[in-house]
Design a protein around this motif. Structure first.
Motif, PDB file in Angstrom:
ATOM      1  N   VAL A  73       0.851  -1.178   0.000  1.00 55.77           N
ATOM      2  CA  VAL A  73       0.000   0.000   0.000  1.00 55.77           C
ATOM      3  C   VAL A  73       0.892   1.235   0.000  1.00 55.77           C
ATOM      4  O   VAL A  73       1.817   1.329   0.807  1.00 55.77           O
ATOM      5  N   PRO A  74       0.639   2.202  -0.888  1.00 57.65           N
ATOM      6  CA  PRO A  74       1.455   3.430  -0.900  1.00 57.65           C
ATOM      7  C   PRO A  74       1.165   4.279   0.332  1.00 57.65           C
ATOM      8  O   PRO A  74       0.188   4.054   1.052  1.00 57.65           O
ATOM      9  N   HIS A  75       2.011   5.277   0.548  1.00 54.50           N
ATOM     10  CA  HIS A  75       1.905   6.116   1.739  1.00 54.50           C
ATOM     11  C   HIS A  75       1.541   7.546   1.380  1.00 54.50           C
ATOM     12  O   HIS A  75       1.711   7.996   0.251  1.00 54.50           O
ATOM     13  N   THR A 187       6.445   0.497 -10.124  1.00 50.28           N
ATOM     14  CA  THR A 187       6.308  -0.964 -10.014  1.00 50.28           C
ATOM     15  C   THR A 187       5.081  -1.422  -9.241  1.00 50.28           C
ATOM     16  O   THR A 187       4.735  -2.601  -9.291  1.00 50.28           O
ATOM     17  N   LYS A 188       4.450  -0.504  -8.480  1.00 51.54           N
ATOM     18  CA  LYS A 188       3.290  -0.816  -7.631  1.00 51.54           C
ATOM     19  C   LYS A 188       3.651  -1.729  -6.458  1.00 51.54           C
ATOM     20  O   LYS A 188       2.786  -2.394  -5.895  1.00 51.54           O
ATOM     21  N   HIS A 189       4.926  -1.736  -6.092  1.00 49.87           N
ATOM     22  CA  HIS A 189       5.347  -2.461  -4.891  1.00 49.87           C
ATOM     23  C   HIS A 189       6.688  -1.914  -4.429  1.00 49.87           C
ATOM     24  O   HIS A 189       7.265  -1.028  -5.070  1.00 49.87           O
ATOM     25  N   TYR A 193      10.627  -6.053  -0.419  1.00 53.62           N
ATOM     26  CA  TYR A 193      10.090  -5.750   0.909  1.00 53.62           C
ATOM     27  C   TYR A 193       8.579  -5.526   0.831  1.00 53.62           C
ATOM     28  O   TYR A 193       8.046  -5.116  -0.197  1.00 53.62           O
ATOM     29  N   LEU A 194       7.902  -5.787   1.946  1.00 54.03           N
ATOM     30  CA  LEU A 194       6.463  -5.593   1.993  1.00 54.03           C
ATOM     31  C   LEU A 194       6.094  -4.121   2.120  1.00 54.03           C
ATOM     32  O   LEU A 194       5.053  -3.684   1.649  1.00 54.03           O
ATOM     33  N   ASP A 195       6.949  -3.370   2.793  1.00 49.57           N
ATOM     34  CA  ASP A 195       6.639  -1.974   3.039  1.00 49.57           C
ATOM     35  C   ASP A 195       7.937  -1.230   3.359  1.00 49.57           C
ATOM     36  O   ASP A 195       8.957  -1.845   3.679  1.00 49.57           O
TER      37      ASP A 195
END
Length: 328
Positions: A73-75, A187-189, A193-195
């Protein structure tokens, strides 16, 4: 630089704030995707918010509040590049769309409603935001990104004015946020890493302080590694001072290597006439080095070349292309 008659009236803060505002675009796109998934439609966020009834919008907002744990999820960030927790980011984002002073004025009203109705705060928030959107969307007229970007820019400027901090630290944290979210936007990620969480303040390891820190989150929400950036400044013009300066930086690097060898170390140096030989020495031990020749009082943030270099470094870190350099 913008100069007339030897007077520099460059508006560097605008450059930094617009960079942060642009980094909100992935969050905007993500919200649009959440509404599309919930409704099973491919319309734009502007179309959804312009035509749906309050209950449908409430459910869409609620869908954003509780994201899937299976995807990144973006910030959103405040005016000095600090990461908002996700639920606060959602409240701020939808609040920015429809109301000023949502934190100072709307949140106390929501707390009062929650106490009166005995409903959960998030449930009241989503109801209030949805009702505000449907009530005032005729006045707002558009929820397209180009308009929302201007609103976010204004909110970020107000946020920065209210937060006292060091200009250098703010500029470098902003540059780091830009580099991280550049990866997500493309890249949408966040790579392997997860975050990635940018810390709100400094971190001390041993006797050394690192001004800007990003925590790289791996499996089970654990911090796998960190990117630690030390900012060093000097007004002096080289000679022995340059060597002593480098020795201080080497001490900071050694402190990380001995305590946390898996962490990445970045160094930003703002100094006049600093020795290239000293720069070459630090390049061998730090994972990324940015050297800005000039007085710290004249610092105006990273130029395009240094920002591009930081972007490439962060992309390599998140992509797992590089690992931290070994112990000294």
């Amino acid at each position: 630089m913008v100069v007339i008659g030897n007077v520099d009236f460059t508006h560097q803060r605008l450059v930094e704030l617009t960079s942060l505002a642009d980094r909100a675009k992935p969050f905007y796109d993500w919200v649009e995707t959440q509404f599309q998934r919930y409704l099973g439609q491919t319309q734009s966020l502007h179309q959804f918010l312009s035509h749906l009834d309050a209950e449908a919008i409430r459910k869409g907002i609620q869908h954003c509040y509780i994201p899937s744990r299976s995807e990144p999820v973006p910030h959103l960030f405040d005016g000095v590049g600090r990461t908002y927790p996700h639920t606060k980011a959602c409240f701020y984002f939808f609040g920015w769309l429809i109301r000023d002073a949502h934190q100072q004025r709307l949140r106390p009203l929501i707390q009062r409603i929650a106490q009166t109705t005995r409903e959960g705060r998030h449930e009241v928030e989503t109801k209030a935001l949805a009702l505000l959107i449907t009530t005032y969307r005729e006045q707002v007229k558009t929820f397209q990104w180009e308009a929302i970007r201007e609103v976010i820019l204004d909110r970020l400027e107000g946020s920065r004015r209210s937060i006292k901090g060091h200009d250098l630290e703010v500029a470098i944290r902003t540059a780091l946020v830009v580099a991280i979210e550049d990866v997500f936007e493309r890249t949408k990620h966040y790579g392997i890493y997860l975050d990635v969480i940018v810390a709100s303040g400094q971190t001390t390891i041993g006797k050394e302080t690192y001004d800007v820190v990003a925590r790289l989150i791996g499996a089970e929400d654990r911090v796998s590694r960190r990117v630690l950036i030390a900012i060093k400044t000097r007004e002096t013009e080289g000679g022995g001072h340059s060597h002593l300066f480098s020795r201080d930086i080497l001490s900071a690097v050694k402190s990380v290597r001995s305590h946390n060898p898996e962490d990445f170390i970045g160094v930003v140096i703002v100094a006049k006439h600093w020795s290239q030989r000293e720069a070459d020495t630090l390049t061998e031990v730090a994972d990324h080095l940015i050297h800005i020749q000039g007085s710290p009082t004249d610092f105006r943030g990273l130029d395009e070349h240094d920002q591009s270099g930081l972007n490439r470094f962060i992309a390599s870190v998140l992509g797992g292309v590089i690992t931290p350099k070994g112990e000294l």
